[in-house]
Scaffold this motif. Sequence first.
Motif, PDB file in Angstrom:
ATOM      1  N   LEU A  74       5.712  -0.578  22.970  1.00 30.51           N
ATOM      2  CA  LEU A  74       4.483  -0.889  23.700  1.00 30.51           C
ATOM      3  C   LEU A  74       3.394   0.162  23.478  1.00 30.51           C
ATOM      4  O   LEU A  74       2.201  -0.146  23.555  1.00 30.51           O
ATOM      5  CB  LEU A  74       4.774  -1.015  25.203  1.00 30.51           C
ATOM      6  N   VAL A  75       3.792   1.382  23.197  1.00 34.10           N
ATOM      7  CA  VAL A  75       2.818   2.446  22.908  1.00 34.10           C
ATOM      8  C   VAL A  75       2.503   2.504  21.420  1.00 34.10           C
ATOM      9  O   VAL A  75       1.337   2.579  21.013  1.00 34.10           O
ATOM     10  CB  VAL A  75       3.337   3.823  23.386  1.00 34.10           C
ATOM     11  N   GLY A  76       3.538   2.455  20.597  1.00 35.05           N
ATOM     12  CA  GLY A  76       3.357   2.627  19.156  1.00 35.05           C
ATOM     13  C   GLY A  76       2.699   1.456  18.452  1.00 35.05           C
ATOM     14  O   GLY A  76       1.850   1.649  17.567  1.00 35.05           O
ATOM     15  N   ALA A  77       3.058   0.222  18.834  1.00 38.75           N
ATOM     16  CA  ALA A  77       2.531  -0.956  18.132  1.00 38.75           C
ATOM     17  C   ALA A  77       1.010  -1.076  18.230  1.00 38.75           C
ATOM     18  O   ALA A  77       0.336  -1.253  17.205  1.00 38.75           O
ATOM     19  CB  ALA A  77       3.218  -2.229  18.640  1.00 38.75           C
ATOM     20  N   PRO A  78       0.415  -0.988  19.441  1.00 40.67           N
ATOM     21  CA  PRO A  78      -1.043  -1.069  19.496  1.00 40.67           C
ATOM     22  C   PRO A  78      -1.736   0.084  18.780  1.00 40.67           C
ATOM     23  O   PRO A  78      -2.779  -0.104  18.150  1.00 40.67           O
ATOM     24  CB  PRO A  78      -1.356  -1.062  21.003  1.00 40.67           C
ATOM     25  N   LEU A  79      -1.153   1.283  18.868  1.00 40.60           N
ATOM     26  CA  LEU A  79      -1.757   2.424  18.164  1.00 40.60           C
ATOM     27  C   LEU A  79      -1.777   2.195  16.659  1.00 40.60           C
ATOM     28  O   LEU A  79      -2.784   2.466  15.992  1.00 40.60           O
ATOM     29  CB  LEU A  79      -0.988   3.712  18.488  1.00 40.60           C
ATOM     30  N   CYS A  80      -0.675   1.688  16.121  1.00 41.04           N
ATOM     31  CA  CYS A  80      -0.598   1.431  14.682  1.00 41.04           C
ATOM     32  C   CYS A  80      -1.524   0.288  14.275  1.00 41.04           C
ATOM     33  O   CYS A  80      -2.159   0.328  13.216  1.00 41.04           O
ATOM     34  CB  CYS A  80       0.837   1.098  14.282  1.00 41.04           C
ATOM     35  N   ALA A  81      -1.609  -0.740  15.125  1.00 40.03           N
ATOM     36  CA  ALA A  81      -2.497  -1.866  14.837  1.00 40.03           C
ATOM     37  C   ALA A  81      -3.958  -1.429  14.842  1.00 40.03           C
ATOM     38  O   ALA A  81      -4.749  -1.835  13.980  1.00 40.03           O
ATOM     39  CB  ALA A  81      -2.272  -2.978  15.856  1.00 40.03           C
ATOM     40  N   ILE A  82      -4.314  -0.596  15.803  1.00 39.71           N
ATOM     41  CA  ILE A  82      -5.690  -0.103  15.906  1.00 39.71           C
ATOM     42  C   ILE A  82      -6.018   0.826  14.737  1.00 39.71           C
ATOM     43  O   ILE A  82      -7.070   0.699  14.103  1.00 39.71           O
ATOM     44  CB  ILE A  82      -5.902   0.632  17.243  1.00 39.71           C
ATOM     45  N   ALA A  83      -5.100   1.748  14.438  1.00 37.54           N
ATOM     46  CA  ALA A  83      -5.322   2.691  13.337  1.00 37.54           C
ATOM     47  C   ALA A  83      -5.425   1.960  12.003  1.00 37.54           C
ATOM     48  O   ALA A  83      -6.270   2.285  11.153  1.00 37.54           O
ATOM     49  CB  ALA A  83      -4.193   3.717  13.294  1.00 37.54           C
ATOM     50  N   GLY A  84      -4.565   0.962  11.814  1.00 34.96           N
ATOM     51  CA  GLY A  84      -4.607   0.199  10.569  1.00 34.96           C
ATOM     52  C   GLY A  84      -5.917  -0.531  10.397  1.00 34.96           C
ATOM     53  O   GLY A  84      -6.513  -0.524   9.308  1.00 34.96           O
ATOM     54  N   ALA A  85      -6.392  -1.175  11.462  1.00 35.19           N
ATOM     55  CA  ALA A  85      -7.657  -1.902  11.382  1.00 35.19           C
ATOM     56  C   ALA A  85      -8.831  -0.957  11.137  1.00 35.19           C
ATOM     57  O   ALA A  85      -9.764  -1.290  10.400  1.00 35.19           O
ATOM     58  CB  ALA A  85      -7.880  -2.696  12.671  1.00 35.19           C
ATOM     59  N   GLN A  86      -8.782   0.239  11.751  1.00 34.92           N
ATOM     60  CA  GLN A  86      -9.849   1.217  11.514  1.00 34.92           C
ATOM     61  C   GLN A  86      -9.884   1.642  10.050  1.00 34.92           C
ATOM     62  O   GLN A  86     -10.953   1.813   9.470  1.00 34.92           O
ATOM     63  CB  GLN A  86      -9.650   2.440  12.409  1.00 34.92           C
ATOM     64  N   LEU A  87      -8.697   1.801   9.469  1.00 28.40           N
ATOM     65  CA  LEU A  87      -8.630   2.145   8.046  1.00 28.40           C
ATOM     66  C   LEU A  87      -9.234   1.028   7.201  1.00 28.40           C
ATOM     67  O   LEU A  87      -9.997   1.281   6.268  1.00 28.40           O
ATOM     68  CB  LEU A  87      -7.180   2.388   7.633  1.00 28.40           C
TER      69      LEU A  87
END
Length: 241
Positions: A74-87
């Motif tokens: 629940l913490v890691g998935a949104p962070l990775c999704a957000i970071a990936g989209a920012q990239l």
Amino acid sequence: MEHIQLAVNVLDAKSLVASVGAIGILAIIFAETGLLVGFFFPGDSMLILAGVAASSAAPAVLGDGAQMNIGVLLVGAPLCAIAGAQLGHLLGRKVGPKMFDKPNSKIFRPEYVEKAEEYFEKFGPAKAVVLARFIPIVRTFLNPVAGTLQMPAKTFLLWNVVGGVLWTESMLLIGYFTGDQLAPVIDKYLLPAMALIILVSVSPIIVEVIRERKKKKAGEGAVEAEAQTAESVAGGRHRKH
């Protein structure tokens, strides 16, 4: 090679989740949203099955040793999704025009920019970024296209966070809270289950399309009523003469 084959076929998302573990899932979420070559990963079905893997049904559905920590997901998935989209957005701003200016490319086509422009105009930047999260492939390509179209970084970040959290948390919690119900039937009815997952994934865009059609019909009705009124007025004037 085995993992790549599993990732290509959405029906193998179960094997993928059981094989890569929580860290692998988070890496795939980042790749699907940030690395353009990650568009083939089964994000929606994988997240739901990851939620199942964090529930009490994990051993029955995925086997021993597949149990995951729901807090980490629940913490890691949104962070990775957000970071990936920012990239993806950053790549679009920096090299977008060159990347999509390849008429013969099978992946980076100019049509993607044109379709994204229509998508942005139809729904507006905010809805476009949020809704794209729930549509396979679109969630991969919309980010660099948004950068290519020079969508402001602050605006993209805001709606990227909203979309990333809604997408990952909803998919994970569906799997987590329905794991016990899915356990007895997931092997026998895997295909219908995946079809349901896909339906859930595209439901936001279906709702928007229905709303747009209703607005369009209402607008056409108003125009027709105005035309009839104008015609009646004009007819009355002619009769007076």
